[in-house]
Write a protein that holds these residues in place. Structure first.
Motif, PDB file in Angstrom:
ATOM      1  N   ALA A  74       0.828  -1.207   0.000  1.00  0.00           N
ATOM      2  CA  ALA A  74       0.000   0.000   0.000  1.00  0.00           C
ATOM      3  C   ALA A  74       0.863   1.258   0.000  1.00  0.00           C
ATOM      4  O   ALA A  74       0.570   2.236  -0.700  1.00  0.00           O
ATOM      5  N   VAL A  75       1.931   1.244   0.798  1.00  0.00           N
ATOM      6  CA  VAL A  75       2.854   2.388   0.805  1.00  0.00           C
ATOM      7  C   VAL A  75       3.482   2.567  -0.576  1.00  0.00           C
ATOM      8  O   VAL A  75       3.596   3.691  -1.081  1.00  0.00           O
ATOM      9  N   LEU A  76       3.892   1.461  -1.198  1.00  0.00           N
ATOM     10  CA  LEU A  76       4.450   1.528  -2.545  1.00  0.00           C
ATOM     11  C   LEU A  76       3.438   2.115  -3.524  1.00  0.00           C
ATOM     12  O   LEU A  76       3.785   2.950  -4.378  1.00  0.00           O
ATOM     13  N   PHE A  77       2.185   1.719  -3.400  1.00  0.00           N
ATOM     14  CA  PHE A  77       1.127   2.210  -4.276  1.00  0.00           C
ATOM     15  C   PHE A  77       0.954   3.726  -4.117  1.00  0.00           C
ATOM     16  O   PHE A  77       0.911   4.472  -5.101  1.00  0.00           O
ATOM     17  N   ILE A  78       0.878   4.192  -2.874  1.00  0.00           N
ATOM     18  CA  ILE A  78       0.660   5.619  -2.624  1.00  0.00           C
ATOM     19  C   ILE A  78       1.853   6.435  -3.101  1.00  0.00           C
ATOM     20  O   ILE A  78       1.692   7.479  -3.759  1.00  0.00           O
ATOM     21  N   ARG A  79       3.051   5.984  -2.801  1.00  0.00           N
ATOM     22  CA  ARG A  79       4.246   6.729  -3.193  1.00  0.00           C
ATOM     23  C   ARG A  79       4.424   6.751  -4.707  1.00  0.00           C
ATOM     24  O   ARG A  79       4.893   7.749  -5.279  1.00  0.00           O
ATOM     25  N   THR A  80       4.067   5.666  -5.371  1.00  0.00           N
ATOM     26  CA  THR A  80       4.136   5.649  -6.834  1.00  0.00           C
ATOM     27  C   THR A  80       3.167   6.655  -7.439  1.00  0.00           C
ATOM     28  O   THR A  80       3.498   7.345  -8.411  1.00  0.00           O
ATOM     29  N   MET A  81       1.976   6.752  -6.862  1.00  0.00           N
ATOM     30  CA  MET A  81       1.017   7.753  -7.320  1.00  0.00           C
ATOM     31  C   MET A  81       1.580   9.157  -7.162  1.00  0.00           C
ATOM     32  O   MET A  81       1.486   9.993  -8.077  1.00  0.00           O
ATOM     33  N   GLN A  82       2.177   9.447  -6.026  1.00  0.00           N
ATOM     34  CA  GLN A  82       2.747  10.763  -5.792  1.00  0.00           C
ATOM     35  C   GLN A  82       3.883  11.064  -6.770  1.00  0.00           C
ATOM     36  O   GLN A  82       3.971  12.167  -7.328  1.00  0.00           O
ATOM     37  N   TRP A  83       4.751  10.090  -6.960  1.00  0.00           N
ATOM     38  CA  TRP A  83       5.866  10.273  -7.881  1.00  0.00           C
ATOM     39  C   TRP A  83       5.369  10.513  -9.298  1.00  0.00           C
ATOM     40  O   TRP A  83       5.904  11.354 -10.021  1.00  0.00           O
ATOM     41  N   SER A  84       4.336   9.787  -9.694  1.00  0.00           N
ATOM     42  CA  SER A  84       3.763   9.963 -11.031  1.00  0.00           C
ATOM     43  C   SER A  84       3.185  11.363 -11.210  1.00  0.00           C
ATOM     44  O   SER A  84       3.418  12.018 -12.233  1.00  0.00           O
ATOM     45  N   GLU A  85       2.440  11.842 -10.210  1.00  0.00           N
ATOM     46  CA  GLU A  85       1.872  13.191 -10.299  1.00  0.00           C
ATOM     47  C   GLU A  85       2.967  14.243 -10.401  1.00  0.00           C
ATOM     48  O   GLU A  85       2.855  15.219 -11.158  1.00  0.00           O
ATOM     49  N   HIS A  86       4.047  14.041  -9.649  1.00  0.00           N
ATOM     50  CA  HIS A  86       5.155  14.990  -9.689  1.00  0.00           C
ATOM     51  C   HIS A  86       5.810  14.994 -11.068  1.00  0.00           C
ATOM     52  O   HIS A  86       6.122  16.069 -11.618  1.00  0.00           O
ATOM     53  N   CYS A  87       6.030  13.811 -11.634  1.00  0.00           N
ATOM     54  CA  CYS A  87       6.679  13.722 -12.950  1.00  0.00           C
ATOM     55  C   CYS A  87       5.810  14.353 -14.041  1.00  0.00           C
ATOM     56  O   CYS A  87       6.309  15.103 -14.893  1.00  0.00           O
ATOM     57  N   PHE A  88       4.522  14.054 -14.036  1.00  0.00           N
ATOM     58  CA  PHE A  88       3.645  14.603 -15.072  1.00  0.00           C
ATOM     59  C   PHE A  88       3.497  16.119 -14.944  1.00  0.00           C
ATOM     60  O   PHE A  88       3.299  16.810 -15.948  1.00  0.00           O
ATOM     61  N   SER A  89       3.575  16.634 -13.733  1.00  0.00           N
ATOM     62  CA  SER A  89       3.457  18.086 -13.559  1.00  0.00           C
ATOM     63  C   SER A  89       4.630  18.834 -14.165  1.00  0.00           C
ATOM     64  O   SER A  89       4.539  20.041 -14.436  1.00  0.00           O
ATOM     65  N   ARG A  90       5.737  18.144 -14.400  1.00  0.00           N
ATOM     66  CA  ARG A  90       6.925  18.785 -14.960  1.00  0.00           C
ATOM     67  C   ARG A  90       7.021  18.641 -16.465  1.00  0.00           C
ATOM     68  O   ARG A  90       7.937  19.200 -17.089  1.00  0.00           O
ATOM     69  N   ILE A  91       6.088  17.906 -17.065  1.00  0.00           N
ATOM     70  CA  ILE A  91       6.103  17.766 -18.524  1.00  0.00           C
ATOM     71  C   ILE A  91       5.610  19.065 -19.157  1.00  0.00           C
ATOM     72  O   ILE A  91       4.529  19.558 -18.817  1.00  0.00           O
TER      73      ILE A  91
END
Length: 648
Positions: A289-306
C-alpha cells in the motif's frame, strides 16, 4: 459582533410559525413567488407537526438516499456498456483491438483533460480529495461543476480503458448532490456537512450493495465524526440507496463488484494456527500500500513537470498506458494461461474481471485450462507482473490528470497479492483446507484499509460483498495490521497525500471537526484600534489607556491593512520609556502577521495564531479587500470553540 442566527427549523416554536432565518427570500417572477410560498408553507407545516431540525434532516437524508440509488445506476451502466463493447471487439477482432489500444485511451483522456480545463476546481486533486478539501476548508460547499467533471470525466476515462475505479467518482457525485441540496434548503454548515456525508455514503452503498461500508467510509475518511447526530442520517441515506438500486436491478447482487455466490459453498474455518500467516500477510499488504501511494505521488510529480498544457497531459499518460497494453498483449498474453486470456489487458479499466477470477475457488483447481495448469511458479510470476502493471497503469491514468477513483485499483492489487500469498502458502501444505481465493478476499480488505487508512471500511465492504462471516476475524486482523504498517512507513493515505502536498493538515479528531464547522464570522470580533505607520509611540500609549487594548492595527492612508503592533512589542519598547515620544509605529510594526477573512474556518485561524505566536489577528471582509472590519482574538476564538463543543 452578534452571533448570526442559525438556519433550519426553529425547534422551540410553539406557534407553528417559521423562523425568519428559515424563510427563503422571495424569488423573482410569478413562479418564483409561488415556489417561495410553497417552501415556507412546507416549513411551517413541518414545525406544526413537531419536526425539529434534526428530524427534518432525517427526511432530507432519506431523499438523498433515493436520489443516489437512481444516480448510482445511471452512472455505472454506461461504463459497463463501454467495457462490454471492448470485450466483444477483443473477442471478435483481436487485431483491431490491438491497433485501438494506444488510440482509444488517448481520446478518452484528452476529452477528460478538456473537460477539466473547462470545469476547473479550486483544489487540484482527485474526487475524494476534493470532497475532503471542501469539508475542511469550504464548510462542505461543493460546486456543481465537480459533479459534471467527475461524472463525465470518469466515464470517459474508465470507459476508454483508463485504470481507475467508479467508486471514488460516485462518492464525489453523492457528496456534491448532498452539499448543493443543503445549500438549496438553506441549512447551516453542520447540517450541510451531514448531507454531504449522506450523499457520499449513499453512492458507495448503491454501487456495492454495501450500506455499512458506505457509512464507515464517510465516517472514517470524509467526516471523521462519529456523533449520533451525524451517524443517524447517514445510515438512513445509505440503506435507502442500496435498497433503491437493488429494486431497480431486481436482485440482491451489487451493481458493480463481486457477489456472494463465489463463497456460498466454500466455508473456511479460521484457527489459531492460521494467525502467523495472516499476520505476515497483513504486513505485506501494508508495505505494498505504501508503494502504491508513493508511486502515485511520484507519477503526479513527474507529469506536472512535462511541458505540455494541462488539458493535454492526461493524453500523455494514456498514450504510455496504451503502449504498455500493446506490449502486454504481444509478449505476455500469447502464453495462453487462464490469467492472460482476457480480450483486453487485465490492468485496463476497473479490473473487476480479474477479481472475479481470483475469487473463484475453481480457478485454483489443477485441471486443464485452469489458472494453475502451467504450474504454480508461472502463475505467481504472472500475478507479480500484474501487481506491478496495475500500480503503474493506475499511476499513469490518474497521475497524469485522468478522472476516476483509487478504490477499485486497491481492490484489484489486494486480490492479486492475496492470490499470490495463498498459492505460496498452499505449496507449503500449511492449511490444506484454505483456498488462495480466501487470501485474495482478505487481501482486498487489507489493501483498501491500508490505502485509505479506514480499516472498518475495508472489512465491512468485503464482508457485505461476500456475506461470509467465517472470514471476518482474519479480515479484521489483516486490515488493522496493514493500516499500522502503512502509517508506520508513511503517515498519509492515498486521499490525504494530495492534501498534505498542498500544505493542508487533515487531522482526525472531533475537535478539528467542530473547528471546521465554524468560521471567523461566528466569533464576536473586537473593534479595531487603527494607527498610521508614522504615528508616535506616545499615541500608542494614549490609545492603550483610552480603549484598554494592547494590540493595534496599522493601516495606510486608504485604511488598507499593513500590519500590527502587538502588546509584546509595545512592552519591549517601554523599557526605554524616555524614548517613546521619538519612537514611530513603523519601527515596531509587525508586517509578518497575516490577516483573516470572515469565511475562514477556525482551524485555519488557530493554525495562524500558533504559527505566528500572536494574540490577535486583523479580519478583512473578503479576500482582496484591505479594509479591516475587526480583530479576532485567541481568547474569543477559544470561547466560541468551547461553546460549540458544549452544543455538539
Amino acid at each position: 459582533m452578534a452571533r448570526p442566527p442559525e438556519t433550519g427549523l426553529d425547534p422551540g416554536s410553539e406557534t407553528g410559525t417559521v423562523a425568519d432565518s428559515d424563510r427563503i427570500p422571495a424569488l423573482p417572477g410569478d413562479r418564483g413567488r409561488m415556489a417561495t410560498r410553497l417552501w415556507n408553507l412546507v416549513l411551517g407545516l413541518a414545525t406544526r407537526l413537531g419536526f425539529s431540525r434534526e428530524w427534518w434532516l432525517l427526511v432530507v437524508a432519506a431523499g438523498v438516499g433515493l436520489i443516489m440509488g437512481v444516480a448510482g445506476y445511471l452512472f455505472i451502466k454506461p461504463i459497463q456498456w463501454l467495457e462490454h463493447m471492448a470485450e466483444e471487439l477483443g473477442t471478435e477482432s483481436p487485431s483491431t483491438l490491438l491497433w485501438l489500444l494506444p488510440i482509444v485511451p488517448v481520446i478518452g483522456a484528452v476529452l477528460t483533460g478538456l473537460l477539466a480545463w473547462r470545469c476547473p476546481t479550486e483544489f487540484k486533486g482527485h474526487g475524494v480529495s476534493n470532497v475532503i478539501y471542501g469539508v475542511i476548508r469550504k464548510q462542505s460547499r461543493l460546486r456543481l461543476r465537480l459533479l459534471v467533471r467527475q461524472w463525465i470525466g470518469s466515464t470517459l476515462t474508465i470507459g476508454s480503458g483508463g485504470s481507475a475505479g467508479p467508486e471514488g467518482p460516485i462518492v464525489t457525485i453523492g457528496a456534491v448532490i448532498g452539499s448543493n441540496l443543503a445549500r438549496l434548503l438553506r441549512l447551516d454548515a453542520k447540517s450541510g456537512t451531514t448531507l454531504l456525508g449522506c450523499g457520499a455514503a449513499a453512492g458507495l452503498a448503491s454501487v456495492f450493495n454495501a450500506p455499512i461500508a458506505g457509512i464507515f467510509f464517510v465516517l472514517e475518511v470524509l467526516l471523521r465524526d462519529f456523533s449520533l447526530r451525524t451517524f443517524t442520517p447517514i445510515v438512513i441515506a445509505s440503506v435507502l440507496a442500496a435498497a433503491t438500486t437493488q429494486s431497480i436491478l431486481g436482485s440482491n447482487e451489487p451493481l458493480f463488484g463481486v457477489g456472494p455466490e463465489f463463497f456460498a459453498n466454500s466455508p473456511v474455518p479460521f484457527t489459531i494456527g492460521m494467525t502467523p500467516a495472516f499476520v505476515v500477510f497483513g504486513i505485506a499488504c501494508g508495505l505494498v500500500a505504501v508503494l502504491f501511494i508513493r508511486t502515485m505521488q511520484w507519477s503526479e510529480h513527474c507529469f506536472s513537470r512535462i511541458p505540455v498544457p494541462d488539458a493535454l497531459r492526461p493524453g500523455v499518460g494514456a498514450l504510455l498506458l496504451g503502449i504498455l497494453g500493446v506490449a502486454y498483449m504481444l509478449l505476455v498474453a500469447p502464453r495462453g494461461t487462464d490469467l492472460t486470456s482476457d480480450p483486453v489487458p487485465p490492468f485496463f479499466g476497473n479490473g473487476y474481471m480479474v477479481i472475479m477470477r481470483l475469487l473463484d475457488p475453481d480457478s485454483y483447481v489443477d485441471a486443464e485450462g485452469s489458472m494453475i495448469a502451467d504450474g504454480t511458479g508461472v502463475v505467481i510470476g504472472i500475478l507479480l507482473l500484474l501487481v506491478v502493471l496495475k500500480i503503474i497503469s493506475t499511476s499513469l491514468t490518474l497521475g497524469s490528470g485522468g478522472a476516476g477513483g483509487l478504490f477499485a485499483p486497491a481492490l484489484v492489487v489486494g486480490a492479486i497479492i492475496g492470490s499470490m500469498f495463498g498459492l505460496a502458502v498452499a505449496q507449503t501444505g500449511w492449511f490444506p483446507g484454505a483456498s488462495p481465493a480466501h487470501f485474495a478476499l482478505v487481501g482486498m480488505a487489507a489493501m483498501v484499509a491500508a490505502t485509505t487508512h479506514a480499516p472498518m471500511t475495508g472489512v465491512m465492504l468485503v464482508y457485505e460483498i461476500t456475506q461470509t462471516y467465517s472470514l471476518i476475524v482474519p479480515l479484521m486482523l489483516c486490515a488493522v495490521l496493514s493500516v499500522i504498517v502503512g502509517r508506520l512507513f508513511y503517515r498519509e493515505s492515498v486521499y490525504t497525500a494530495e492534501l498534505a502536498a498542498a500544505g493542508i493538515r487533515v487531522g482526525g479528531s472531533t475537535d478539528l471537526t467542530v473547528l471546521r464547522q465554524l468560521t471567523v464570522r461566528d466569533v464576536p470580533l473586537m473593534p479595531p484600534v487603527t494607527v498610521r505607520p508614522d504615528d508616535s509611540g506616545q499615541r500608542l500609549l494614549d490609545l492603550s489607556e483610552r480603549f484598554a487594548v494592547s494590540d493595534f492595527v496599522v493601516v495606510d492612508e486608504q485604511d488598507n491593512y499593513l500590519g500590527m503592533v502587538t502588546g509584546t512589542d509595545l512592552q519591549a519598547a517601554l523599557v526605554f520609556r524616555e524614548a517613546i515620544p521619538l519612537l514611530q509605529v513603523n519601527e515596531i510594526e509587525r508586517t509578518d502577521l497575516p490577516s483573516m477573512v470572515l469565511d475562514d474556518t477556525l482551524d485555519v485561524a488557530l493554525d495562524r495564531f500558533s504559527e505566528h505566536d500572536a494574540a490577535s489577528l486583523a479580519v478583512l471582509s473578503r479576500p482582496g479587500d484591505g479594509r479591516v472590519i475587526g480583530v479576532l482574538t485567541r481568547t474569543r476564538l477559544m470561547r466560541e470553540y468551547q461553546h460549540a463543543l458544549a452544543e455538539s
